[in-house]
Design an enzyme around this catalytic site. Structure first.
Site, PDB file in Angstrom:
ATOM      1  N   ALA A 181      33.250  49.982  34.609  1.00 23.95           N
ATOM      2  CA  ALA A 181      33.445  49.032  35.601  1.00 23.95           C
ATOM      3  C   ALA A 181      33.969  47.463  34.670  1.00 23.95           C
ATOM      4  CB  ALA A 181      32.233  48.444  36.128  1.00 23.95           C
TER       5      ALA A 181
ATOM      6  N   GLY B  54      32.222  54.500  34.918  1.00 27.99           N
ATOM      7  CA  GLY B  54      33.087  54.732  35.864  1.00 27.99           C
ATOM      8  C   GLY B  54      34.385  55.256  35.445  1.00 27.99           C
TER       9      GLY B  54
ATOM     10  N   GLU C 109      33.706  58.953  35.720  1.00 32.09           N
ATOM     11  CA  GLU C 109      33.491  59.366  36.817  1.00 32.09           C
ATOM     12  C   GLU C 109      34.995  59.358  37.729  1.00 32.09           C
ATOM     13  OE1 GLU C 109      30.703  56.028  38.243  1.00 32.09           O
ATOM     14  OE2 GLU C 109      29.440  57.802  39.015  1.00 32.09           O
TER      15      GLU C 109
ATOM     16  N   GLU D 167      25.023  53.851  32.647  1.00 38.87           N
ATOM     17  CA  GLU D 167      24.714  52.807  33.592  1.00 38.87           C
ATOM     18  C   GLU D 167      23.011  52.587  33.514  1.00 38.87           C
ATOM     19  OE1 GLU D 167      26.970  55.206  34.115  1.00 38.87           O
ATOM     20  OE2 GLU D 167      28.518  54.557  35.356  1.00 38.87           O
TER      21      GLU D 167
END
Ligand SMILES: NC(=O)c1ccc[n+]([C@@H]2O[C@H](COP(=O)([O-])OP(=O)(O)OC[C@H]3O[C@@H](n4cnc5c(N)ncnc54)[C@H](O)[C@@H]3O)[C@@H](O)[C@H]2O)c1
Length: 696
Positions: A63, A104, A107, A127
């Site tokens: 992020a 992210g 991901e 995270e």
């Protein structure tokens, strides 16, 4: 097409290169850019496969932290949508990963149909370290690709792993040697040529024959180990859903867990700390890119408790240190302590004999200032006496080359006075290490009235090199940390006057999360240090001195663990504090003499008094500009004083309690008969509370 994604076609393969320095943070622009490039490639009939890649430094670091809390963070397409679009692409998408591939970013790669990577690309889902869980399908796709146990370890620990470790698993189809993009394109061509079916992680089943037993074991372990942190258990629950539920239902469990965690005070605290550590490196009037002074040769003056630990920091970073003492015996003792510390690390398997020898070899012990000419940075750690400091700094001014940095490790003396002993106050700075200096992460960098900007910038960079977390403080008694600690100590002592006992105060604060309460801490550090300080202040300003019960404890010869008794008693060679009726009697006698009637005090009041005393002094420190920002104060307390990280530091704690509530209690404490005037709420605190604002 967005500038954030470079689009190129290599024959039948489209290469989408994320280009958002420094780490391809997945902000709104980059997300939109990926979708636009994906659509373009899918619409081009000449393109048969896609490669998604980043820079050498990062596929993607996750992020975009700069967008946290702004509308851009939520702007569509959100990351889950981007990943679904990739996974549902009719043409194969190959992730080509180098550098960081985190959060992210990983991901995103898990949504691709194939993944190739450089051997040293770092893969992880960190995270949990921000009190969250991977919220874009990571908890569902990773177990499907890697198996339950391996995926759970990665998600619950948050630690990164080099890609090479995943060679031969469905997570990594190929390790690329040489150029990453060429490797990715070659792999994409192979997919097309061999007509390989698209591998969608969502369509796989988690392979683990003994998942029930493993999950039970894992749940118990996580629950026991991480009681102050809700995130690891929520991570666990989401990963467990990947076994028992279809993909879309598992994603729903993940989503609910993510939103619940986002609202927890623990996650707020951890995200605050993450941002605060980055903010602390910035000094408003010292521009980034300020030319640094060279620091190759370091000297330390004084080989006592602090000098020895400070020396170890530099040699651990491979830098040679000249270590000076006045007497051979003191020098030998200091060196023996350093060697013993290294040998202890060796016994624990952390260092080899060769490393111990190498580090000891970097220390040049000396009794004379000869050879000091080449020194770039000298740190003084002699006795805490202005006369001794004067002697040392006058000598340093004579022998050290112009432009070298002269630092003092003083805990409380006025740095500007020390600087004035030299003809170069611009080169003088405070480097306040915390004990044990080779262990504690905090370094308060004390900026004198005349300290030059490049001296400050050089010391900030040096701190990073020796793996310290540095916070800049202005000059005042005790700087940021110890000045606040004095108010906290006074609040704790005040509680004894009102009816509490040391064990109750320590117990309440330890339950709150502090590593150690103030009385246990005092016994560990030695009560004579504080006593000497109080006597000094009494001599300087007799009228202002208010005797405290701690004086009685010291007058009884109880200096803490080192004398076998202090606020507690200790059994020989043991460190467990045992409540002592003698202390209770001394406190009772003191209360009687002062006409104080003890009352029952709740643990809540213990927390309020001790915490709000810190916060109130923190507000004054902020208003005076001693600290540049409230989050710097939090960093000091988290790294130098064992403040619990899940509370985010005293200033964030006050924000979370609500500043009007803090002010209200402070006013009540200040209104008590005979109350210490420092309970009056600081004007800045009142102002922020009245305006509905917060410190952070
Ligand atoms: N101990 C702590 O927890 C702590 C924490 C932060 C800062 N400090 C500060 O660090 C400094 C040193 O504290 P310490 O606890 O290491 O003290 P210490 O007594 O353990 O060590 C001081 C050393 O300096 C040597 N020394 C004295 N005069 C000297 C001189 N003129 N030249 C060279 N060496 C000389 C002494 O022989 C002794 O070995 C003090 O200013 C103290 O306030 C201490």
């Amino acid at each position: 097409m967005s500038d954030c994604v470079k689009y190129e076609v290599h024959g039948e393969v489209a290469v989408l290169t994320m280009n958002k320095p420094p780490v391809n943070g997945l902000g709104a622009d980059l997300r939109a850019g990926i979708v636009a490039a994906l659509d373009q490639a899918n619409a081009d009939s000449a393109v048969r496969a896609l490669v998604l890649t980043g820079s050498v430094r990062a596929f993607s670091g996750g992020a975009d932290v700069t967008e946290f809390g702004t509308p851009k963070a939520a702007r569509e397409p959100n990351l889950r949508v981007v990943i679904d679009l990739i996974e549902n692409s009719g043409k194969p998408v190959v992730a080509a990963m180098g550098g960081q591939c985190l959060g992210g970013g990983l991901e995103l790669a898990l949504g691709c149909h194939f993944r190739v990577a450089l051997a040293d690309a770092t893969l992880g889902l960190p995270e949990v370290k921000l009190g969250l869980l991977p919220g874009a399908g990571g908890t569902q796709r990773l177990p499907r690709l890697l198996g339950l146990e391996a995926a759970l370890n990665i998600i619950v620990s948050g630690n990164p792993t080099p890609a090479i470790k995943f060679k031969g698993t469905p997570l990594i189809d190929e390790i690329v040697e040489g150029d990453l993009v060429s490797g990715g394109v070659a792999f994409a061509r192979k997919v097309v040529a061999e007509g390989l079916p698209l591998k969608r992680a969502r369509d796989l089943k988690v392979r683990d024959p003994q998942s029930d037993a493993f999950l039970q074991f894992a749940r118990n372990t996580i629950t026991a180990a991480l009681k102050n942190f809700p995130a690891p258990l929520k991570c666990f629950e989401a990963v467990a859903a990947s076994v028992s539920k279809p993909f879309d239902e598992g994603v729903q469990v993940e989503r609910e867990g993510f939103l619940a965690l986002m609202a927890t005070p623990e996650s707020r605290a951890l995200r605050h700390v993450f941002a605060a550590e980055r903010a602390a490196t910035k000094i408003a009037d010292v521009p980034e890119g300020t030319a640094l002074r060279p620091v190759n040769q370091v000297a330390v003056i004084g080989a006592g408790t602090m000098g020895g630990g400070i020396t170890m920091n530099f040699v651990n970073a491979g830098m040679p240190v000249v270590l000076l003492e006045t007497q051979q015996a003191a020098l030998d003792k200091g060196l023996a302590t350093i060697r013993k510390n290294y040998e202890n690390s060796m016994k624990k398997g952390k260092l080899s004999q060769a490393q111990v020898d190498e580090r000891m070899g970097l220390i040049k012990p000396t009794l004379s200032y000869e050879g000091f000419r080449n020194v770039d940075l000298v740190i003084e750690a002699v006795f805490e006496s202005m006369d001794v400091k004067e002697q040392v700094f006058k000598k340093l001014d004579e022998v050290i080359k112009p432009g070298a940095i002269l630092a003092s490790n003083t805990s409380a003396l006025n740095l500007d006075k020390i600087a004035a002993f030299t003809k170069r106050p611009q080169d003088v700075i405070g480097l306040h290490f915390f004990s044990p200096a080779n262990v504690m992460r905090l370094l308060e960098i004390v900026r004198g009235a005349k300290t030059a900007a490049d001296v400050l910038a050089t010391c900030m960079a040096m701190a990073k090199k020796i793996k310290k977390i540095a916070v800049v403080s202005g000059v005042c008694e005790g700087f940021i940390g110890n000045r606040m600690l004095a108010r906290y100590g006074a609040a704790a002592n005040g509680l004894l006057n009102q009816g509490a006992l040391p064990q109750q105060v320590d117990g309440a604060l330890q339950k709150f999360g502090l590593a150690m309460g103030p009385f246990r801490m005092g016994d560990l550090a030695g009560l004579d240090i504080g006593w000497a300080g109080r006597k000094r202040r009494q001599a300087e300003n007799p009228g202002a001195y208010v005797p405290v019960v701690a004086d009685r404890i010291c007058e009884a010869g109880r200096f803490g663990q080192k004398t076998g008794a202090g606020w507690y008693r200790y059994e020989t060679s043991k460190r467990d504090p045992i409540p002592d009726p003698i202390v209770e009697a001394l406190i009772a006698e003191y209360r009687k003499e002062k006409g104080l009637t003890p009352r029952k005090i709740s643990d809540t009041e213990v927390i309020e008094r001790c915490m709000y005393a810190l916060v109130n002094e923190g507000a004054r420190i902020l208003a005076e500009g001693i600290a540049a920002r409230a989050s710097d104060i939090d960093i000091v307390y988290l790294n130098g004083y064992g403040f619990p990280v899940h509370r985010g530091g005293p200033m964030l704690y006050a924000d979370m309690v609500g500043l009007p509530n803090v002010v209200r209690r402070l006013r009540q404490f200040a209104a008590e008969p005979g109350a210490d005037p420092s309970w009056q709420p600081a004007p800045l605190l009142v102002k922020l509370a009245d305006e509905g604002k917060t410190f952070n």
